[in-house]
Design a protein around this motif. Structure first.
Motif, PDB file in Angstrom:
ATOM      1  N   ASP A   1      18.222  34.315  40.368  1.00 16.80           N
ATOM      2  CA  ASP A   1      19.404  34.493  41.204  1.00 16.80           C
ATOM      3  C   ASP A   1      19.288  33.678  42.490  1.00 16.80           C
ATOM      4  OD1 ASP A   1      20.995  35.946  39.628  1.00 16.80           O
ATOM      5  OD2 ASP A   1      20.597  37.904  40.557  1.00 16.80           O
ATOM      6  N   ALA A   2      18.089  33.697  43.085  1.00 17.71           N
ATOM      7  CA  ALA A   2      17.901  32.933  44.314  1.00 17.71           C
ATOM      8  C   ALA A   2      18.110  31.450  44.033  1.00 17.71           C
ATOM      9  CB  ALA A   2      16.502  33.179  44.880  1.00 17.71           C
ATOM     10  N   GLY A   3      17.649  31.010  42.866  1.00 22.15           N
ATOM     11  CA  GLY A   3      17.846  29.617  42.472  1.00 22.15           C
ATOM     12  C   GLY A   3      19.327  29.293  42.344  1.00 22.15           C
ATOM     13  N   LEU A   4      20.077  30.247  41.788  1.00 19.44           N
ATOM     14  CA  LEU A   4      21.510  30.039  41.623  1.00 19.44           C
ATOM     15  C   LEU A   4      22.202  29.954  42.989  1.00 19.44           C
ATOM     16  CD1 LEU A   4      23.792  29.772  39.561  1.00 19.44           C
ATOM     17  CD2 LEU A   4      24.007  32.257  39.541  1.00 19.44           C
ATOM     18  N   VAL A   5      21.768  30.818  43.913  1.00 21.47           N
ATOM     19  CA  VAL A   5      22.335  30.760  45.266  1.00 21.47           C
ATOM     20  C   VAL A   5      22.065  29.393  45.882  1.00 21.47           C
ATOM     21  CG1 VAL A   5      22.248  31.743  47.591  1.00 21.47           C
ATOM     22  CG2 VAL A   5      22.095  33.242  45.612  1.00 21.47           C
ATOM     23  N   ARG A   6      20.831  28.919  45.692  1.00 13.90           N
ATOM     24  CA  ARG A   6      20.465  27.615  46.237  1.00 13.90           C
ATOM     25  C   ARG A   6      21.378  26.536  45.656  1.00 13.90           C
ATOM     26  NH1 ARG A   6      15.498  26.884  48.942  1.00 13.90           N
ATOM     27  NH2 ARG A   6      14.515  28.802  48.260  1.00 13.90           N
ATOM     28  N   GLU A   7      21.566  26.610  44.349  1.00 17.98           N
ATOM     29  CA  GLU A   7      22.367  25.615  43.647  1.00 17.98           C
ATOM     30  C   GLU A   7      23.822  25.643  44.130  1.00 17.98           C
ATOM     31  OE1 GLU A   7      23.727  25.462  39.102  1.00 17.98           O
ATOM     32  OE2 GLU A   7      21.616  25.956  39.359  1.00 17.98           O
TER      33      GLU A   7
ATOM     34  N   ASP B   1      27.324  40.630  42.915  1.00 17.24           N
ATOM     35  CA  ASP B   1      28.264  40.744  41.800  1.00 17.24           C
ATOM     36  C   ASP B   1      28.870  39.393  41.443  1.00 17.24           C
ATOM     37  OD1 ASP B   1      27.689  43.362  41.840  1.00 17.24           O
ATOM     38  OD2 ASP B   1      29.618  44.045  42.653  1.00 17.24           O
ATOM     39  N   VAL B   2      29.190  38.627  42.476  1.00 14.68           N
ATOM     40  CA  VAL B   2      29.780  37.316  42.207  1.00 14.68           C
ATOM     41  C   VAL B   2      28.794  36.457  41.412  1.00 14.68           C
ATOM     42  CG1 VAL B   2      30.446  35.136  43.300  1.00 14.68           C
ATOM     43  CG2 VAL B   2      31.432  37.285  44.100  1.00 14.68           C
ATOM     44  N   LEU B   3      27.514  36.524  41.800  1.00 15.99           N
ATOM     45  CA  LEU B   3      26.508  35.749  41.071  1.00 15.99           C
ATOM     46  C   LEU B   3      26.402  36.217  39.627  1.00 15.99           C
ATOM     47  CD1 LEU B   3      23.650  35.505  43.710  1.00 15.99           C
ATOM     48  CD2 LEU B   3      25.247  33.713  43.014  1.00 15.99           C
ATOM     49  N   GLY B   4      26.388  37.544  39.469  1.00 15.70           N
ATOM     50  CA  GLY B   4      26.271  38.107  38.122  1.00 15.70           C
ATOM     51  C   GLY B   4      27.444  37.694  37.247  1.00 15.70           C
ATOM     52  N   MET B   5      28.644  37.825  37.807  1.00 19.83           N
ATOM     53  CA  MET B   5      29.830  37.477  37.039  1.00 19.83           C
ATOM     54  C   MET B   5      29.873  35.975  36.760  1.00 19.83           C
ATOM     55  SD  MET B   5      32.389  39.890  39.200  1.00 19.83           S
ATOM     56  CE  MET B   5      33.952  39.394  38.541  1.00 19.83           C
ATOM     57  N   PHE B   6      29.431  35.216  37.753  1.00 19.04           N
ATOM     58  CA  PHE B   6      29.394  33.761  37.587  1.00 19.04           C
ATOM     59  C   PHE B   6      28.555  33.401  36.357  1.00 19.04           C
ATOM     60  CE2 PHE B   6      27.617  29.566  38.293  1.00 19.04           C
ATOM     61  CZ  PHE B   6      28.704  28.846  38.739  1.00 19.04           C
ATOM     62  N   ARG B   7      27.410  34.077  36.256  1.00 10.35           N
ATOM     63  CA  ARG B   7      26.525  33.814  35.145  1.00 10.35           C
ATOM     64  C   ARG B   7      27.151  34.243  33.820  1.00 10.35           C
ATOM     65  NH1 ARG B   7      21.398  32.756  36.370  1.00 10.35           N
ATOM     66  NH2 ARG B   7      21.021  34.088  38.140  1.00 10.35           N
TER      67      ARG B   7
ATOM     68  N   GLU C   1      35.674  26.224  39.958  1.00 11.69           N
ATOM     69  CA  GLU C   1      36.694  27.113  39.417  1.00 11.69           C
ATOM     70  C   GLU C   1      36.068  28.448  39.024  1.00 11.69           C
ATOM     71  OE1 GLU C   1      36.665  23.938  38.728  1.00 11.69           O
ATOM     72  OE2 GLU C   1      38.648  23.264  39.408  1.00 11.69           O
ATOM     73  N   ARG C   2      34.854  28.343  38.472  1.00 17.10           N
ATOM     74  CA  ARG C   2      34.222  29.565  38.015  1.00 17.10           C
ATOM     75  C   ARG C   2      33.890  30.458  39.208  1.00 17.10           C
ATOM     76  NH1 ARG C   2      28.992  29.141  35.269  1.00 17.10           N
ATOM     77  NH2 ARG C   2      29.585  26.971  35.017  1.00 17.10           N
ATOM     78  N   LEU C   3      33.383  29.839  40.267  1.00 15.40           N
ATOM     79  CA  LEU C   3      33.043  30.616  41.450  1.00 15.40           C
ATOM     80  C   LEU C   3      34.306  31.194  42.089  1.00 15.40           C
ATOM     81  CD1 LEU C   3      30.688  31.506  43.155  1.00 15.40           C
ATOM     82  CD2 LEU C   3      30.965  29.461  44.552  1.00 15.40           C
ATOM     83  N   ALA C   4      35.361  30.383  42.129  1.00 13.31           N
ATOM     84  CA  ALA C   4      36.620  30.876  42.695  1.00 13.31           C
ATOM     85  C   ALA C   4      37.141  32.054  41.879  1.00 13.31           C
ATOM     86  CB  ALA C   4      37.653  29.748  42.735  1.00 13.31           C
ATOM     87  N   THR C   5      37.035  31.930  40.550  1.00  8.65           N
ATOM     88  CA  THR C   5      37.521  32.995  39.673  1.00  8.65           C
ATOM     89  C   THR C   5      36.750  34.292  39.900  1.00  8.65           C
ATOM     90  OG1 THR C   5      37.993  31.308  38.015  1.00  8.65           O
ATOM     91  CG2 THR C   5      38.023  33.588  37.276  1.00  8.65           C
ATOM     92  N   THR C   6      35.421  34.182  39.936  1.00  7.40           N
ATOM     93  CA  THR C   6      34.629  35.399  40.062  1.00  7.40           C
ATOM     94  C   THR C   6      34.781  36.004  41.460  1.00  7.40           C
ATOM     95  OG1 THR C   6      32.731  33.994  40.529  1.00  7.40           O
ATOM     96  CG2 THR C   6      32.914  34.841  38.331  1.00  7.40           C
ATOM     97  N   PHE C   7      34.843  35.138  42.460  1.00  4.86           N
ATOM     98  CA  PHE C   7      35.017  35.656  43.813  1.00  4.86           C
ATOM     99  C   PHE C   7      36.355  36.391  43.934  1.00  4.86           C
ATOM    100  CE2 PHE C   7      36.790  35.038  48.094  1.00  4.86           C
ATOM    101  CZ  PHE C   7      35.867  35.782  48.812  1.00  4.86           C
ATOM    102  N   ALA C   8      37.396  35.782  43.371  1.00  2.90           N
ATOM    103  CA  ALA C   8      38.726  36.400  43.434  1.00  2.90           C
ATOM    104  C   ALA C   8      38.719  37.726  42.700  1.00  2.90           C
ATOM    105  CB  ALA C   8      39.765  35.453  42.840  1.00  2.90           C
ATOM    106  N   CYS C   9      38.100  37.745  41.549  1.00  5.03           N
ATOM    107  CA  CYS C   9      38.099  38.953  40.738  1.00  5.03           C
ATOM    108  C   CYS C   9      37.343  40.064  41.470  1.00  5.03           C
ATOM    109  CB  CYS C   9      37.452  38.651  39.391  1.00  5.03           C
ATOM    110  SG  CYS C   9      37.503  40.040  38.279  1.00  5.03           S
ATOM    111  N   ARG C  10      36.230  39.722  42.088  1.00  2.00           N
ATOM    112  CA  ARG C  10      35.397  40.741  42.728  1.00  2.00           C
ATOM    113  C   ARG C  10      36.048  41.295  43.998  1.00  2.00           C
ATOM    114  NH1 ARG C  10      33.540  44.102  45.081  1.00  2.00           N
ATOM    115  NH2 ARG C  10      31.399  44.886  45.226  1.00  2.00           N
ATOM    116  N   THR C  11      36.735  40.445  44.760  1.00  2.00           N
ATOM    117  CA  THR C  11      37.240  40.917  46.050  1.00  2.00           C
ATOM    118  C   THR C  11      38.692  41.371  46.015  1.00  2.00           C
ATOM    119  OG1 THR C  11      37.454  38.568  46.563  1.00  2.00           O
ATOM    120  CG2 THR C  11      35.681  39.736  47.653  1.00  2.00           C
ATOM    121  N   ALA C  12      39.373  41.133  44.915  1.00  2.00           N
ATOM    122  CA  ALA C  12      40.780  41.549  44.836  1.00  2.00           C
ATOM    123  C   ALA C  12      40.896  43.076  44.820  1.00  2.00           C
ATOM    124  CB  ALA C  12      41.411  40.958  43.577  1.00  2.00           C
TER     125      ALA C  12
END
Ligand code: ADP
Ligand code: MG
Length: 599
Positions: free
Chosen positions: A473-479, A519-525, A537-548
């Protein structure tokens, strides 16, 4: 013999060397393409193509263009001989379809070629016959206007390439495609194609629309969404214009992409541009189906290089990303304005761009969205007028500036039903909005805007939070850090799986900071395999879904109004990022029908 000044010159070697090298004549269709380009470069008003046996035994292109004089008619077959460029600088801003000076030479090397041509006003024309690169005949012929090139027995001396050819059907399909693209590129020029004595295509000079109708049939042409945009100055594609005709998503066809792209009148192939347009359809397209796309781009030739590949159909743009964004935004606007809801009014010019914090509604916006207050519509409801099983919220702010006729104090009813749907009357019936999908849509677009403009909004955390994550997960955040940052997340890395969260996007509710990131990271994956989207797009989608807001969240009247207002400003308000509908309209006629009313 004519005294016309020769215009064709052999290019100096250092210039010839700069031209993308390679064989241009792979198949009959490539020969047809080169001959068509020559005809159009010569300013033809009418071009006739005749083929036999899919071009194997005969292909002929005749035009009524500028023609050639006695010397040029022969020089045209020299390698690197052209009238179209002469200096190195010319390569940086190519204004003609041809520029390599190799097509006629290449074709004549592998076929029996006859060229008949004449200059206007000359007493005689010229005929040149070349077989396998050897000059066989050169003579004066009666005066004629324009040029006709006849190619017989293509590849007669190169059995390898002849064997490589596909079936007649396939080869002919390629020829037809080449002629259709040329015809689309120049609607003002008459085109015809005859194959084995049968007239396959014939189009009179006309407008782009008429040409599209002639090629694809009037019915499909009539259903296309027109898309027009201009880009000026800095930040854009650097000045340019775009005219597109886009198939409606519901008419998209399974199979192969149906894309016709033109840059400055030249048919081109560009995965990136094709993607920019299809991306604008977002999730309205079924997987594996493709809409018809016809797109004409005009941009400064100095900003695009066509000298990439011998076939001249690939392009490199100076600023590929800017062109991509410009095309996608224009296509998006056009598609959104044509959504199936059809009810969407023009955006009021006075509304400022989304402020980033949402939940604020200039008075009367909801009227603009749903045209409440139009003649024939009586608002009913308000407190006490709740729908069965639902609960009315407070009426919305009234006294709309957009509808000065609507008296202040008139209720603007809009209900939240089962803490899930928003219901509002509209001009011709009823609108039902899925609150989660709507908010998702709004947040998704906001996230995408932030990626593009890096206009992110962050709330810094008073007390930075330390998160212990798995190394993965930390690697994904870095990426994803650059994207996360423009979204509003501020993170620091502390070796191993330790991540310090110092700021979060404005949409994140207090107390949820680290949970949202996790959650955003998890959903992103999770979405990785399911959605064929890029990381943004994937990050935007998951972020939108999680915070809506979710189904079950109770909204206040200003929140509802704010959400509907933001939805109005969305580019694609009718579909959520997952492709589900955001709003459903129940028209009065639909209601009348269901109640058995006939009037
Ligand atoms: P290019 O188009 O790259 O210049 P070609 O080998 O296709 O090279 O043609 C060589 C030259 O012959 C052109 O530059 C042009 O001057 C002349 N030419 C070819 N076809 C025509 C035509 N249909 N009408 C007038 N001129 C032509
Ligand atoms: Mg040419």
């Amino acid at each position: 013999m004519s005294a016309a000044t020769p215009r064709i010159r052999v290019l100096p070697p250092e210039l010839a060397d700069r031209i993308a090298a390679g064989e241009v004549v792979q198949r009959p269709a490539s020969a047809v393409k080169e001959l068509l380009e020559n005809a159009l470069d010569a300013g033809a008003r009418s071009v006739e193509v005749v083929v036999k046996d899919a071009g194997r035994t005969l292909l002929q292109v005749a035009d009524d263009g500028a023609g050639m004089g006695w010397e040029d008619a022969r020089a045209a077959f020299d390698r690197h001989a052209t009238s179209k460029i002469s200096r190195s600088e010319d390569l940086d801003a190519i204004a003609t379809l041809g520029f390599r000076g190799e097509a006629l030479a290449s074709i004549a090397a592998v076929a029996h070629v006859e060229l008949a041509t004449g200059l206007p006003g000359e007493e005689t024309g010229s005929l040149v016959r070349i077989e396998g690169g050897t000059l066989r005949r050169r003579e004066q012929i009666p005066a004629r206007a324009g040029t006709s090139v006849t190619v017989r027995n293509l590849f007669y001396n190169t059995p390898g390439r002849r064997k490589f050819l596909k079936s007649d059907r396939t080869e002919f399909r390629q020829i037809l495609d080449v002629v259709q693209r040329a015809a689309l590129s120049s609607p003002g020029v008459a085109f015809s194609l005859t194959s084995d004595g049968e007239k396959i295509l014939s189009c009179a000079p006309g407008t782009v629309e008429e040409r599209i109708a002639a090629i694809f049939g009037g019915k499909s042409a009539a259903s296309l969404i027109r898309c027009e945009a201009e880009a000026g100055g800095e930040g854009d594609a650097g000045g340019g214009a775009l005219l597109g005709f886009l198939g409606r998503p519901e008419f998209a066809r399974k199979g192969r992409p149906d894309t016709y792209l033109f840059l400055n009148g030249r048919p081109i192939v560009s995965r990136s541009l094709a993607h920019a347009v299809t991306a604008a359809y977002e999730h309205t397209l079924e997987k594996g189906s493709f809409p018809l796309i016809v797109l004409f781009l005009t941009i400064d030739p100095r900003r695009a290089d066509v000298n990439v590949h011998p076939a001249k159909s690939e392009v490199r743009f100076d600023d590929e990303n800017a062109v991509y964004r410009w095309v996608r935004a224009a296509a998006r606007r056009a598609i959104a304005a044509n959504d199936p809801g059809g009810e969407r009014p023009d955006r009021p010019a006075s509304i400022p761009p989304a402020a980033g914090q949402g939940w604020s509604l200039p008075g009367g916006l909801i009227d603009d969205l749903f045209r409440i207050g139009e003649p024939g519509l009586r608002a009913v409801g308000g407190p006490g007028g709740g729908t069965p099983g639902g609960e009315a919220v407070d009426p919305l702010p009234s006294g709309s500036p957009a509808f000065p006729g609507a008296s202040p104090g008139t209720d603007r009813p809009c209900w939240q039903v089962h803490d899930k749907y928003l219901v509002a009357p509209v001009a011709d019936g009823l609108m039902i909005v899925d609150q989660h999908a709507a908010h998702e849509r709004v947040l998704y677009e906001r996230a995408v805007r932030r990626f593009e403009a890096a206009e992110g909004g962050t709330q810094e955390l008073l007390f930075p939070q330390t998160l212990e994550m798995s190394p993965a997960d930390a690697g994904l955040v870095r990426e994803l850090e650059p994207l996360l940052r423009s979204l509003g997340f501020q993170v620091k890395f502390f070796g191993g799986g330790t991540v310090i969260l110092e700021g979060v996007p404005l949409e994140v509710r207090p107390g949820e900071e680290s949970a949202v990131l996790r959650d955003v990271l998890g959903m992103f994956r999770e979405e990785e395999g399911r959605l064929k989207l890029g990381p943004r797009e994937r990050l935007a989608t998951t972020f939108a879904c999680r915070t809506a807001v979710k189904a079950g969240d109770r909204l206040t009247a200003p929140e509802i109004a704010g959400l509907l207002g933001d939805l109005l400003r969305a580019e694609v308000p009718y579909v959520c990022p997952h492709g589900r509908p955001v709003a459903i309209r129940l028209t009065l006629s639909e209601l009348d029908r269901r109640f058995g009313r006939t009037s």
